[in-house]
Design an enzyme around this catalytic site. Structure first.
Site, PDB file in Angstrom:
ATOM      1  N   PRO A   9       0.814  -1.222   0.000  1.00  0.00           N
ATOM      2  CA  PRO A   9       0.000   0.000   0.000  1.00  0.00           C
ATOM      3  C   PRO A   9       0.846   1.269   0.000  1.00  0.00           C
ATOM      4  O   PRO A   9       0.711   2.114   0.873  1.00  0.00           O
ATOM      5  CB  PRO A   9      -0.786  -0.136   1.314  1.00  0.00           C
ATOM      6  CG  PRO A   9       0.160  -0.848   2.226  1.00  0.00           C
ATOM      7  CD  PRO A   9       0.912  -1.817   1.344  1.00  0.00           C
ATOM      8  N   GLY A  10       1.700   1.401  -1.009  1.00  0.00           N
ATOM      9  CA  GLY A  10       2.543   2.584  -1.116  1.00  0.00           C
ATOM     10  C   GLY A  10       1.925   3.621  -2.034  1.00  0.00           C
ATOM     11  O   GLY A  10       0.704   3.828  -2.032  1.00  0.00           O
ATOM     12  N   ALA A  11       2.766   4.268  -2.829  1.00  0.00           N
ATOM     13  CA  ALA A  11       2.311   5.383  -3.655  1.00  0.00           C
ATOM     14  C   ALA A  11       1.258   4.954  -4.674  1.00  0.00           C
ATOM     15  O   ALA A  11       0.161   5.520  -4.727  1.00  0.00           O
ATOM     16  CB  ALA A  11       3.514   6.014  -4.353  1.00  0.00           C
ATOM     17  N   ASN A  97       7.423  -2.104 -11.467  1.00  0.00           N
ATOM     18  CA  ASN A  97       8.439  -1.793 -12.467  1.00  0.00           C
ATOM     19  C   ASN A  97       9.119  -3.061 -12.960  1.00  0.00           C
ATOM     20  O   ASN A  97       9.069  -4.114 -12.320  1.00  0.00           O
ATOM     21  CB  ASN A  97       9.489  -0.843 -11.879  1.00  0.00           C
ATOM     22  CG  ASN A  97       8.992   0.576 -11.753  1.00  0.00           C
ATOM     23  OD1 ASN A  97       8.147   1.018 -12.526  1.00  0.00           O
ATOM     24  ND2 ASN A  97       9.512   1.308 -10.778  1.00  0.00           N
ATOM     25  N   LYS A 181       8.452   0.730 -21.144  1.00  0.00           N
ATOM     26  CA  LYS A 181       8.735   1.292 -19.819  1.00  0.00           C
ATOM     27  C   LYS A 181      10.018   0.696 -19.251  1.00  0.00           C
ATOM     28  O   LYS A 181      10.834   1.408 -18.647  1.00  0.00           O
ATOM     29  CB  LYS A 181       7.556   1.024 -18.877  1.00  0.00           C
ATOM     30  CG  LYS A 181       7.689   1.717 -17.531  1.00  0.00           C
ATOM     31  CD  LYS A 181       6.416   1.570 -16.708  1.00  0.00           C
ATOM     32  CE  LYS A 181       6.543   2.347 -15.389  1.00  0.00           C
ATOM     33  NZ  LYS A 181       5.298   2.240 -14.580  1.00  0.00           N
ATOM     34  N   ASN A 189      17.036   5.018 -14.642  1.00  0.00           N
ATOM     35  CA  ASN A 189      17.170   4.639 -13.235  1.00  0.00           C
ATOM     36  C   ASN A 189      18.609   4.414 -12.788  1.00  0.00           C
ATOM     37  O   ASN A 189      19.055   5.007 -11.800  1.00  0.00           O
ATOM     38  CB  ASN A 189      16.301   3.419 -12.935  1.00  0.00           C
ATOM     39  CG  ASN A 189      14.833   3.774 -12.796  1.00  0.00           C
ATOM     40  OD1 ASN A 189      14.398   4.851 -13.190  1.00  0.00           O
ATOM     41  ND2 ASN A 189      14.056   2.873 -12.231  1.00  0.00           N
ATOM     42  N   ASN A 199      16.298  13.483 -12.808  1.00  0.00           N
ATOM     43  CA  ASN A 199      16.078  12.943 -14.153  1.00  0.00           C
ATOM     44  C   ASN A 199      16.493  13.923 -15.242  1.00  0.00           C
ATOM     45  O   ASN A 199      17.102  13.560 -16.248  1.00  0.00           O
ATOM     46  CB  ASN A 199      14.623  12.551 -14.334  1.00  0.00           C
ATOM     47  CG  ASN A 199      14.224  11.363 -13.478  1.00  0.00           C
ATOM     48  OD1 ASN A 199      15.044  10.792 -12.760  1.00  0.00           O
ATOM     49  ND2 ASN A 199      12.957  10.994 -13.531  1.00  0.00           N
ATOM     50  N   SER A 250      12.920   6.391  -8.776  1.00  0.00           N
ATOM     51  CA  SER A 250      12.652   5.508  -7.645  1.00  0.00           C
ATOM     52  C   SER A 250      13.910   4.756  -7.228  1.00  0.00           C
ATOM     53  O   SER A 250      14.133   4.502  -6.041  1.00  0.00           O
ATOM     54  CB  SER A 250      11.542   4.521  -7.992  1.00  0.00           C
ATOM     55  OG  SER A 250      11.896   3.733  -9.119  1.00  0.00           O
ATOM     56  N   GLU A 262      15.525  -2.154  -7.620  1.00  0.00           N
ATOM     57  CA  GLU A 262      14.910  -3.078  -8.580  1.00  0.00           C
ATOM     58  C   GLU A 262      15.799  -3.387  -9.787  1.00  0.00           C
ATOM     59  O   GLU A 262      15.291  -3.822 -10.822  1.00  0.00           O
ATOM     60  CB  GLU A 262      13.578  -2.486  -9.054  1.00  0.00           C
ATOM     61  CG  GLU A 262      12.559  -2.335  -7.944  1.00  0.00           C
ATOM     62  CD  GLU A 262      11.276  -1.656  -8.394  1.00  0.00           C
ATOM     63  OE1 GLU A 262      10.222  -2.313  -8.377  1.00  0.00           O
ATOM     64  OE2 GLU A 262      11.335  -0.479  -8.781  1.00  0.00           O
TER      65      GLU A 262
END
Length: 298
Positions: A9-11, A97, A181, A189, A199, A250, A262
């Site tokens: 339950p994050g962003a 992601n 993506k 990233n 970025n 992120s 990630e």
């Protein structure tokens, strides 16, 4: 459909909860002991309360219709595995992601898995609330190569029915979107995380050769995997860097906070696909190695 169970339950979980909570009851599975639930989402200076609650231990699992997984990619397996036997009839929706976790979940729950991709911008405010920093498009579709069962098809249609506050659309084949993506993230990233850049700083001429080299490797891997990426991939990367110029990626946030990142599901996925196809990926592998060295001890 009555009950959604969120894992992570994050962003992104917060903004999806906000969208669906007028129509279903949102619950949260406490997949880690230090989990905190956001209380509200700030959108256009309006505070929108989030109505999700922790799933009670004494409630029967068969009440869950669909599970929404929005953890980091490297957390998916550990978070989902304890629930698979409890939810043999539930449908699943995964939004994360990279690639790899999506295929794994589709194998665990055949014909019951939806994939999602979103360009919504959301960030924590540090006071128990989330800030919607930019509106975007959220795409849903079946797991690649999977025919959904009737219950999951019906649930997918119910997910698409609310017309606001988010924009949701259906795609019969979401894999090209996920690959594009992935390609963009595999450039932005690691570079921003390793060098501590926003970025937009990647627009500086000093990064152009590295961006072009990475994009060329990614294109080669994609062709070997029979995935078609835009010919102007470099320009696509620069366009995302421009549109998110003031943002921290992120991966940069994870590295600076000492969290697991990630990289294994972004550059690492491309390296593995290249190896299986006999394609060399020296720069992608270099960035995987560098960001792997920033992982905290397990």
């Amino acid at each position: 459909m009555k009950n959604l169970l969120f894992i992570g339950p994050g962003a992104i979980g917060s903004v999806l909860c906000w969208h669906w909570q007028p129509h279903v009851k949102p619950w949260v599975f406490p997949h880690r002991p230090d989990m905190h639930l956001a209380t509200a989402l700030l959108d256009a200076d309006q505070s929108q309360p989030l109505h999700w609650q922790r799933w009670p231990d004494d409630r029967p699992w068969q009440d869950i219709d669909l599970v929404v997984v929005t953890t980091k990619a490297h957390q998916v397996m550990a978070a989902v595995t304890p629930l698979l036997d409890h939810l043999p009839q539930a449908s699943w929706l995964l939004c994360c992601n990279g690639l790899g976790a999506q295929q794994w979940l589709a194998q665990q729950a055949p014909n019951r898995v939806l994939w999602a991709s979103t360009t919504e911008g959301v960030r924590p405010m540090g006071d128990g609330r989330m800030q919607r920093s930019g509106s975007g498009l959220t795409l849903l579709g079946p797991a690649s190569g999977s025919a959904l069962n009737a219950a999951t098809q019906q649930r997918a249609q119910l997910l698409l029915e609310p017309k606001s506050p988010l924009t949701l659309e259906w795609r019969d084949d979401l894999l090209p979107t996920l690959w594009l993506k992935l390609a963009v993230n595999a450039v932005i990233n690691p570079l921003t995380a390793w060098h501590g850049l926003r970025n937009g700083e990647l627009l500086d001429a000093q990064w152009r050769t590295e961006i072009e080299t990475l994009c060329a490797e990614i294109q080669t891997v994609a062709r070997a995997c029979q995935q078609i990426l835009p010919n102007d991939l470099v320009e696509r990367v620069l366009a995302v860097a421009t549109a998110t110029a003031h943002n921290h990626s992120s991966m940069r946030l994870d590295v600076e906070a000492g969290r697991h990142n990630e990289i294994d599901f972004i550059n690492g996925y491309l390296v593995r696909q290249g190896y299986e196809a006999g394609v060399k990926t020296p720069r992608l592998a270099l960035w995987q190695q560098r960001l792997s060295s920033r992982q905290p001890p397990s």
